[in-house]
Structures are given as C-alpha cells and as structure tokens.
Design a protein around this motif. Structure first.
Motif, mmCIF file in Angstrom:
data_model
loop_
_atom_site.group_PDB
_atom_site.id
_atom_site.type_symbol
_atom_site.label_atom_id
_atom_site.label_comp_id
_atom_site.label_asym_id
_atom_site.label_seq_id
_atom_site.Cartn_x
_atom_site.Cartn_y
_atom_site.Cartn_z
ATOM 1 N N ILE A 22 1.666 -3.815 -11.119
ATOM 2 C CA ILE A 22 1.918 -5.217 -10.815
ATOM 3 C C ILE A 22 2.467 -5.896 -12.065
ATOM 4 N N LYS A 23 3.605 -6.586 -11.912
ATOM 5 C CA LYS A 23 4.248 -7.242 -13.046
ATOM 6 C C LYS A 23 4.683 -8.646 -12.657
ATOM 7 N N ASN A 24 4.855 -9.498 -13.673
ATOM 8 C CA ASN A 24 5.485 -10.792 -13.445
ATOM 9 C C ASN A 24 6.977 -10.566 -13.239
ATOM 10 N N ALA A 25 7.561 -11.283 -12.302
ATOM 11 C CA ALA A 25 8.958 -11.061 -11.935
ATOM 12 C C ALA A 25 9.823 -12.258 -12.270
ATOM 13 N N ASP A 26 11.079 -11.992 -12.590
ATOM 14 C CA ASP A 26 12.090 -13.039 -12.712
ATOM 15 C C ASP A 26 12.715 -13.176 -11.333
ATOM 16 N N THR A 27 12.114 -14.000 -10.503
ATOM 17 C CA THR A 27 12.529 -14.075 -9.100
ATOM 18 C C THR A 27 13.971 -14.542 -8.941
ATOM 19 N N GLU A 28 14.437 -15.402 -9.838
ATOM 20 C CA GLU A 28 15.812 -15.904 -9.759
ATOM 21 C C GLU A 28 16.812 -14.767 -9.895
ATOM 22 N N SER A 85 0.832 -1.205 0.000
ATOM 23 C CA SER A 85 0.000 0.000 0.000
ATOM 24 C C SER A 85 0.863 1.249 0.000
ATOM 25 N N LYS A 86 0.332 2.288 -0.623
ATOM 26 C CA LYS A 86 0.942 3.614 -0.577
ATOM 27 C C LYS A 86 -0.184 4.627 -0.719
ATOM 28 N N GLY A 87 -0.308 5.487 0.287
ATOM 29 C CA GLY A 87 -1.442 6.409 0.279
ATOM 30 C C GLY A 87 -2.735 5.623 0.312
ATOM 31 N N ASN A 88 -3.630 5.937 -0.619
ATOM 32 C CA ASN A 88 -4.907 5.213 -0.695
ATOM 33 C C ASN A 88 -4.886 4.106 -1.740
ATOM 34 N N ARG A 89 -3.687 3.771 -2.251
ATOM 35 C CA ARG A 89 -3.556 2.698 -3.246
ATOM 36 C C ARG A 89 -3.184 1.395 -2.551
ATOM 37 N N LEU A 90 -3.727 0.301 -3.068
ATOM 38 C CA LEU A 90 -3.507 -1.005 -2.463
ATOM 39 C C LEU A 90 -3.388 -2.066 -3.543
ATOM 40 N N ALA A 91 -2.481 -3.022 -3.334
ATOM 41 C CA ALA A 91 -2.317 -4.115 -4.299
ATOM 42 C C ALA A 91 -1.961 -5.384 -3.551
ATOM 43 N N MET A 92 -2.467 -6.508 -4.050
ATOM 44 C CA MET A 92 -2.146 -7.824 -3.495
ATOM 45 C C MET A 92 -1.254 -8.566 -4.480
ATOM 46 N N LEU A 93 -0.224 -9.209 -3.951
ATOM 47 C CA LEU A 93 0.699 -9.958 -4.800
ATOM 48 C C LEU A 93 0.555 -11.450 -4.549
ATOM 49 N N VAL A 94 0.753 -12.227 -5.620
ATOM 50 C CA VAL A 94 0.845 -13.681 -5.515
ATOM 51 C C VAL A 94 2.272 -14.060 -5.904
ATOM 52 N N PRO A 95 2.742 -15.241 -5.520
ATOM 53 C CA PRO A 95 4.128 -15.631 -5.825
ATOM 54 C C PRO A 95 4.475 -15.470 -7.306
ATOM 55 N N GLY A 96 5.652 -14.896 -7.558
ATOM 56 C CA GLY A 96 6.094 -14.655 -8.937
ATOM 57 C C GLY A 96 5.752 -13.281 -9.439
ATOM 58 N N GLN A 97 5.082 -12.475 -8.628
ATOM 59 C CA GLN A 97 4.731 -11.110 -9.025
ATOM 60 C C GLN A 97 5.553 -10.104 -8.226
ATOM 61 N N GLU A 98 5.638 -8.881 -8.772
ATOM 62 C CA GLU A 98 6.267 -7.787 -8.051
ATOM 63 C C GLU A 98 5.469 -6.517 -8.244
#
Length: 377
Positions: free
Chosen positions: A291-297, A266-279
C-alpha cells in the motif's frame, strides 16, 4: 563555436574543402532563416564569400532582395550560432534527431475514440464508424451509442423466464480509448490496448466484470450488490466509488488507485483496504499487496487526455507512447536512467513527446514503425 571557427568554416565551404557534415551545417543553417530587415552591419569584405555560398546552395529562397540583405541575414544567423551552439560538431546530431522526429511524426497519429464490441454470439461491432442510436439488443438490455461517442446499456422489461446471462466484451486497440455505461449505471473508461468483459444485466447478489490493460471506474452505489473487478489474479470489491486499475502485463505490477470511497483488494489469502489517495501494488507472480500513497493526478491523466510524468523512467514513458501511437519501441545498449517530468496533450503530434526526450539527451532512430532508443555515448 568561436568567431574564428565560423570564418574558417565559411572559407572551407567556399573553396570546396569542407566535408559533407560541414557542408550540411552551412547549408541548413543558412536556409532556415526568413528574410527580414536588420541594422546595417557594414562589413563589405564578407560579401564576396557570402555570394559564393548563395550560388552553391542547392535550393534558393523565393525572394532575393540584395546581396547586402543576404549578408545581414547570415550575420544574424551567426549570432544565433554563438548563443545556441558551444561546438559545431554537436549541431549535426541535433539536426539529425529533428529529422527523425519529423519522420516518426509523419508515420504515426495519436490515438482516438475507437473500440470493438463483441456480442454474446461472437458478432463484432466496430464502434468508430457505427451510427448513433440503438446498435443491438442483448438479453434484457438495449445497447445504444450516444452522440458523444459512448456506449450505454439500458435494461429493458424483464422476462418471466429464468434469466440467461449474456456477456459482452469491449476491446480497445493500440491507439484507442472508449467509454461505456453498464446497465447498473456504472461508468467505465478503457485506455489503449485494454478490454472489459461484463454481463449485459446484473443478476444475483454481486456485479462482476473482468478487465485487461487499464480502466477507470465510477461505480454506481448498490449496497445489496457489491461490484467486483477481476484482473491478473486480483479482485477489487467496492459498493460505489471511483478508482483506476492499471493491469498491463508489461508494467510488471497491477496497481489499483483509489480516488473516492473505499475499496477492498484481495489476491489469494491476502487482503488490503484502501482509502482515497492510496494505491495497492501487486508485483507480477507475487501475492503480497503493498500500500502506497499515490499521485492521483498523474495516475488518471490518461483519462483526461494527457501524458503526465513525474520523475518517470524512460521505459515507463515509452510504454505509454508505444500504446498510444501504435509503434514498437526497442532499446539498443544500456537504457538511459534519466528521470522524466512533463505534461503533453495526448492528442498532440508524436513530435511533442519526442522533442522533450531529445532535450533530455535521449537519442533514437527509426526503422519502419519501430523506434530504436540508442545508447548515449
């Protein structure tokens, strides 16, 4: 370089008519090879010329077998030049870059396990040279340094008095990294030029910490006491999970990358939920959360002791390089748009990273501990 060009170059060297660049080419080429047995080449007409070169070289090899052997070595070196150099004028700049790489490598060392722990009263403990075992007590917690160089907080017997919250701060310098375990069992690893501020024991209905730079978290699960991380105006809330936060101010964005579980950003009044593999990506001076797909490695490679890049731009690579080897990097003219892909151990000599850049056409020079990236001509 054609065969006739080599013959002419040798002739100019023998007669003293070559310029300094040509002279350096011949001498450096000639001295870089070890003596070894090769097939007889049988061209005795060149021996006189090669003998003159040998006598004029500023440094002579320790072992001299025969002029014929020297001729064999020189001829083998000529074959090497045919294969690796199209135009000999390109050789000297490459050689110059190699010399600069060696200067940088000798003036820098890779980062290591080092940090400073600031206690609640302001006292600073340099962790690198600290003995293993208990370092201090803070409030209801004992601070211990383990044999593998980590800091662990262990809660002691609770006081009957109203709790007084003591805060500690761990700071890593440029070229430093460190790991600690908080009193609730949460594990944190800090990258170079980073910090974390935290209570020595968690009370109330939440567990809150603050970071700068980059940190990797393995949060101990506690449904009744959510874990919150604050940085750059953003808050990450979890119950128990693994995630990475990159909040360096010079990166232009704060990135939270999730590996396990779920997190709320969250930042200010913005909110986002992440699932594994996202950033989540929050640009500096902005409130929107992308929200984007991430190269976690690639994201957590630093924690595993690696530089890992996949089509990264030069500035991204050099920011990591500068933080880890504790150098300053500046750019001269237009910045190269080369996309860089590669993997190097972070405990490697700086030359390993720089040699990759040279192969990609990046040129640089050294001014003290300042690396200047030159504009490609």
């Amino acid at each position: 370089m054609q065969r006739q060009d080599i013959i002419q170059l040798l002739h100019r060297y023998n007669t003293g008519t070559c310029n300094e660049r040509e002279k350096a080419l011949v001498e450096d080429w000639y001295l870089q090879y070890e003596l070894k047995e090769i097939d007889d080449l049988g061209d005795h007409d060149c021996e006189a010329d090669l003998d003159k070169i040998f006598k004029n070289l500023p440094v002579r090899p320790r072992k001299v077998r025969s002029l014929k052997t020297w001729y064999k070595v020189t001829a083998a070196a000529a074959i090497f030049i045919f294969i690796t150099i199209a135009l000999y004028f390109n050789y000297s700049p490459q050689l110059q870059q190699q010399r600069i790489i060696q200067k940088i490598a000798s003036a820098t060392t890779p980062g290591s396990n080092k940090a400073i722990l600031v206690l609640n009263n302001g006292k600073q403990l340099v962790l690198t040279g600290a003995n293993n075992g208990q370092l201090a007590t803070q409030g209801n917690a004992a601070i211990n340094k383990t044999a593998d160089g980590k800091i662990v907080y262990r809660a002691t017997k609770k006081s009957q008095l109203a709790p007084v919250i003591d805060y500690n701060t761990m700071l890593t310098p440029a070229g430093g990294t460190y790991s600690l375990t908080l009193s609730d069992g949460t594990k944190v690893t800090l990258d170079a030029s980073s910090s974390i501020r935290y209570p020595v024991t968690f009370t109330g209905n939440e567990r809150s910490v603050e970071i700068t730079g980059q940190a990797y978290f393995e949060v101990a699960h506690n449904k009744a006491q959510p874990f919150r991380v604050s940085t750059n105006g953003q808050t990450v809330e979890v119950l128990g999970t693994h995630f990475n936060i990159n909040a360096y101010t010079d990166e232009g964005a704060t990135r939270t990358t999730l590996l396990e579980g779920s997190v709320k950003v969250s930042k200010g009044n913005r909110l986002a939920m992440l699932v594994p593999g996202q950033e989540s990506v929050i640009l500096s001076n902005a409130a929107d959360i992308a929200i984007k797909n991430a190269d976690t490695e690639t994201v957590v490679a630093w924690k595993d002791g690696l530089f890992r890049f996949k089509r990264a731009d030069l500035q991204t690579v050099m920011r990591q390089f500068a933080r880890w080897y504790n150098v300053e990097v500046v750019y001269e003219g237009k910045i190269s748009e080369t996309a860089i892909t590669g993997k190097v151990q972070r405990n490697a000599n700086a030359s390993h990273v720089l040699e990759i850049l040279v192969k990609l056409g990046i040129k640089f020079r050294l001014d003290g501990k300042k690396i200047i990236i030159m504009q490609n001509s």
